[in-house]
Design an enzyme around this catalytic site. Structure first.
Site, PDB file in Angstrom:
ATOM      1  N   LYS A 261     -22.966 -31.192  26.081  1.00  0.00           N
ATOM      2  CA  LYS A 261     -22.465 -30.395  24.955  1.00  0.00           C
ATOM      3  C   LYS A 261     -23.624 -30.121  24.012  1.00  0.00           C
ATOM      4  O   LYS A 261     -24.268 -31.047  23.522  1.00  0.00           O
ATOM      5  CB  LYS A 261     -21.355 -31.148  24.226  1.00  0.00           C
ATOM      6  CG  LYS A 261     -20.896 -30.480  22.926  1.00  0.00           C
ATOM      7  CD  LYS A 261     -19.921 -31.371  22.153  1.00  0.00           C
ATOM      8  CE  LYS A 261     -19.602 -30.801  20.775  1.00  0.00           C
ATOM      9  NZ  LYS A 261     -18.724 -31.698  19.983  1.00  0.00           N
ATOM     10  N   ASP A 266     -22.256 -27.625  14.017  1.00  0.00           N
ATOM     11  CA  ASP A 266     -20.799 -27.523  14.087  1.00  0.00           C
ATOM     12  C   ASP A 266     -20.194 -27.541  12.694  1.00  0.00           C
ATOM     13  O   ASP A 266     -20.021 -28.595  12.082  1.00  0.00           O
ATOM     14  CB  ASP A 266     -20.217 -28.661  14.920  1.00  0.00           C
ATOM     15  CG  ASP A 266     -18.698 -28.555  15.060  1.00  0.00           C
ATOM     16  OD1 ASP A 266     -18.168 -27.452  14.821  1.00  0.00           O
ATOM     17  OD2 ASP A 266     -18.069 -29.560  15.417  1.00  0.00           O
ATOM     18  N   LYS A 273     -14.787 -27.819   8.601  1.00  0.00           N
ATOM     19  CA  LYS A 273     -14.861 -29.235   8.251  1.00  0.00           C
ATOM     20  C   LYS A 273     -14.964 -29.379   6.735  1.00  0.00           C
ATOM     21  O   LYS A 273     -15.606 -28.570   6.063  1.00  0.00           O
ATOM     22  CB  LYS A 273     -16.106 -29.875   8.889  1.00  0.00           C
ATOM     23  CG  LYS A 273     -16.078 -29.967  10.391  1.00  0.00           C
ATOM     24  CD  LYS A 273     -17.369 -30.597  10.903  1.00  0.00           C
ATOM     25  CE  LYS A 273     -17.434 -30.586  12.425  1.00  0.00           C
ATOM     26  NZ  LYS A 273     -16.483 -31.541  13.020  1.00  0.00           N
ATOM     27  N   ASP A 284     -24.603 -32.496  16.876  1.00  0.00           N
ATOM     28  CA  ASP A 284     -23.538 -32.198  17.830  1.00  0.00           C
ATOM     29  C   ASP A 284     -24.074 -31.621  19.143  1.00  0.00           C
ATOM     30  O   ASP A 284     -23.294 -31.230  20.012  1.00  0.00           O
ATOM     31  CB  ASP A 284     -22.524 -31.236  17.208  1.00  0.00           C
ATOM     32  CG  ASP A 284     -21.104 -31.514  17.676  1.00  0.00           C
ATOM     33  OD1 ASP A 284     -20.854 -32.612  18.186  1.00  0.00           O
ATOM     34  OD2 ASP A 284     -20.255 -30.627  17.531  1.00  0.00           O
ATOM     35  N   ASP A 343     -12.242 -26.466  15.597  1.00  0.00           N
ATOM     36  CA  ASP A 343     -13.143 -27.616  15.510  1.00  0.00           C
ATOM     37  C   ASP A 343     -13.034 -28.512  16.740  1.00  0.00           C
ATOM     38  O   ASP A 343     -13.706 -29.524  16.829  1.00  0.00           O
ATOM     39  CB  ASP A 343     -12.856 -28.425  14.236  1.00  0.00           C
ATOM     40  CG  ASP A 343     -13.991 -29.369  13.877  1.00  0.00           C
ATOM     41  OD1 ASP A 343     -15.124 -29.124  14.344  1.00  0.00           O
ATOM     42  OD2 ASP A 343     -13.753 -30.348  13.144  1.00  0.00           O
ATOM     43  N   GLU A 345     -14.123 -27.624  19.640  1.00  0.00           N
ATOM     44  CA  GLU A 345     -14.895 -26.614  20.371  1.00  0.00           C
ATOM     45  C   GLU A 345     -15.719 -27.188  21.518  1.00  0.00           C
ATOM     46  O   GLU A 345     -16.030 -26.484  22.478  1.00  0.00           O
ATOM     47  CB  GLU A 345     -15.821 -25.868  19.397  1.00  0.00           C
ATOM     48  CG  GLU A 345     -17.153 -26.529  19.073  1.00  0.00           C
ATOM     49  CD  GLU A 345     -17.042 -27.904  18.424  1.00  0.00           C
ATOM     50  OE1 GLU A 345     -17.935 -28.731  18.648  1.00  0.00           O
ATOM     51  OE2 GLU A 345     -16.071 -28.146  17.674  1.00  0.00           O
ATOM     52  N   ARG A 347     -15.062 -29.241  23.905  1.00  0.00           N
ATOM     53  CA  ARG A 347     -14.383 -29.226  25.198  1.00  0.00           C
ATOM     54  C   ARG A 347     -14.355 -27.819  25.803  1.00  0.00           C
ATOM     55  O   ARG A 347     -14.285 -27.670  27.024  1.00  0.00           O
ATOM     56  CB  ARG A 347     -12.971 -29.785  25.046  1.00  0.00           C
ATOM     57  CG  ARG A 347     -12.037 -28.996  24.147  1.00  0.00           C
ATOM     58  CD  ARG A 347     -10.858 -29.816  23.656  1.00  0.00           C
ATOM     59  NE  ARG A 347     -11.275 -30.833  22.698  1.00  0.00           N
ATOM     60  CZ  ARG A 347     -10.475 -31.730  22.144  1.00  0.00           C
ATOM     61  NH1 ARG A 347      -9.183 -31.721  22.449  1.00  0.00           N
ATOM     62  NH2 ARG A 347     -10.929 -32.618  21.291  1.00  0.00           N
TER      63      ARG A 347
END
Length: 496
Positions: A261, A266, A273, A284, A343, A345, A347
């Site tokens: 990933k 993010d 967030k 991230d 959020d 995201e 996956r």
């Protein structure tokens, strides 16, 4: 990076700023570890008493300095704690003690490591811990006066361990350099590290090490139908990338696919967030950093296994063009996913990469991601979760991580959690039940794994980025989590 070499010199004969010895907690007080004999003799048997007077107990993380004895060519002695002496010292205790020593030695030009290092395993542990402990991210500092990492370390070992010790140091050096590469990537601010620049780094490093690198830009992703990666990155001025980094060995009998990933920042997207949860979100992309570093390490070590790394890179930002909660994405391979929370995201980008990697028919797929806060709540900041398509492969990855020296814990993919991912308008949703959120994410990813391929998911959200004070060989900031586990898996696969 700090230079490290093997030496058979006596600890008292080595010309250096300092010499490092190990101490531990014995049943009757402080005890000296193997390697400290020459220094103890120079102190005429008074070393343990002197250190005790100075407050040393041998506890892990402890570091005590005292002037070198008469006749020694080092300036001072640094005693580092190894913990309890009973039962001997494992590789992790040696790594952590060496890391503490390296950090304490900041500013020194040269030091000797007279820690327990008689076997190749001990030599590798001390070398790796020292090189990781000496790490310091200084790319953006302009103020003068800070201490530089220790310049040179001599690992003192016995003459009979010569060739094997040198080979162990070479392995440790490669692993440390690649873990530190991952750390640098994680620590680089997102205004400098975005999907395009990360891809460019992969191309440059890949060319340097003879790796085949392919980059799909936003046009190629759209043409190929990578709806997950595009859906996450569409709101950013920095478009997404999917990077394939391939290492092949002529004698390989197995192929591994590692997927990382790579959300270079993010914000949460439209599901923004709150303050207090976005300041460290440059980390991230730690999964992609770990995968990239592991592939390079496999090449440098010459492991007889084919390893392909897939870096799913995007920046998750809110804007007028961003994916909205309620949008439906058509993923690579055709599945449709209703986005209930932008959020969630990670996956989405992983799912596209998993399907693409599966098309090449690897023997196993392992994805690595800072995926869920739920996993941090479950396992804390130092342990990553291991999920897999089968119980057997989950236990295998857990055991591999242990042999690599990384803390992990096996987590189940409970079938009853799948129903919560049902969507009234698409094949599935990207969110399910709130409780067990880390497991729900794993259940989601499993839907995209091709039949007949072993698969594991490592959620490194806890240990990937350390916000507290340094400890052992772990610095503040990026840690290089999962690199060792991936390299260990590749090495064991190569051995059959």
């Amino acid at each position: 990076m700090t230079a490290l070499s093997v030496s058979t010199s006596s600890a008292t004969a080595l010309r250096a700023d300092a010499v490092v010895i190990g101490v531990a907690k014995g049943p009757k007080g402080l005890v000296l570890a193997t390697g400290a004999e020459a220094v103890a003799e120079a102190f005429e048997g008074r070393l343990a008493d002197l250190l005790t007077t100075l407050g040393a107990t041998g506890a892990e993380g402890e570091a005590v300095k005292l002037p070198a004895p008469s006749g020694a060519k080092a300036g001072y002695v640094l005693a580092v704690g190894l913990g309890d002496a009973e039962g001997g010292f494992g590789a992790e205790a040696l790594r952590r003690a060496a890391g503490v020593a390296a950090r304490t030695l900041a500013g020194a030009k040269k030091a000797g490591l007279a820690l327990p290092a008689e076997s190749p395993e001990e030599v590798e542990a001390v070398a790796l811990g020292a090189l990781l402990g000496a790490y310091d991210f200084t790319a953006y500092r302009t103020a003068e006066g800070g201490k530089e990492p220790v310049g040179e370390l001599s690992l003192l070992t016995t003459r009979k361990a010569g060739k094997e010790a040198k080979a162990a140091v070479e392995r440790a050096t490669v692993l440390a350099e690649e873990m530190n590469r991952a750390r640098d990537l994680v620590n680089t601010p997102p205004n400098d590290l975005n999907p395009k620049s990360f891809a460019a780094i992969a191309q440059t490093v890949g060319k340097e090490h003879g790796l085949k690198v392919e980059v799909l830009d936003e046009k190629a992703l759209a043409k190929g139908g990578f709806g997950g990666i595009l859906g996450v990155g569409i709101g950013s001025a920095n478009p997404p990338r999917l990077v394939k980094v391939a290492y092949t060995h002529p004698k390989a009998k197995a192929t591994l696919a590692f997927i990382g990933k790579g959300i270079t920042y993010d914000s949460g997207g439209i599901s923004l967030k709150p303050a207090g949860h976005n300041e460290t979100m440059k980390c991230d992309m730690a999964g992609a950093a770990a995968v990239f570093a592991a592939v390079v390490a496999a090449k440098r070590l010459g492991l007889a296994v084919n390893v392909t790394g897939w870096l799913a890179l995007a920046e998750n930002m809110p804007s007028g063009s961003a994916t909205r909660p309620g949008d439906v994405l058509r993923m690579y391979g055709g599945k449709t996913v209703e986005v209930l929370n932008t959020d969630a995201e990670g996956r989405l980008v992983l799912a596209d990469a998993i399907v693409r990697a599966g098309e090449e028919g690897p023997d196993a797929i392992v994805d690595v991601a800072t995926l869920t806060g739920a996993m941090v709540l479950a396992l804390g900041n130092r342990t990553f979760g291991v999920m897999a398509g089968t119980d057997e492969y989950r236990e295998k990855l857990h055991a591999v991580a242990g042999r690599a020296g990384e803390q992990s814990w096996p987590m189940p993919l409970l079938p009853e959690l799948r129903k919560g991912l049902d969507s009234p308008v698409a094949d599935m949703a990207n969110m399910g039940e709130r409780m067990g959120g880390g497991l729900v994410a794993g259940v989601f990813l499993k839907e995209f794994v091709a039949d007949g391929i072993d698969w594991a998911h490592l959620d490194i959200a806890g240990p990937a980025f350390h916000e507290g004070a340094p400890y052992g060989y772990t610095p503040k900031g990026g840690t290089g989590s999962a690199v060792r586990t991936l390299v260990q898996l590749a090495a064991e696969t190569a051995q059959g």
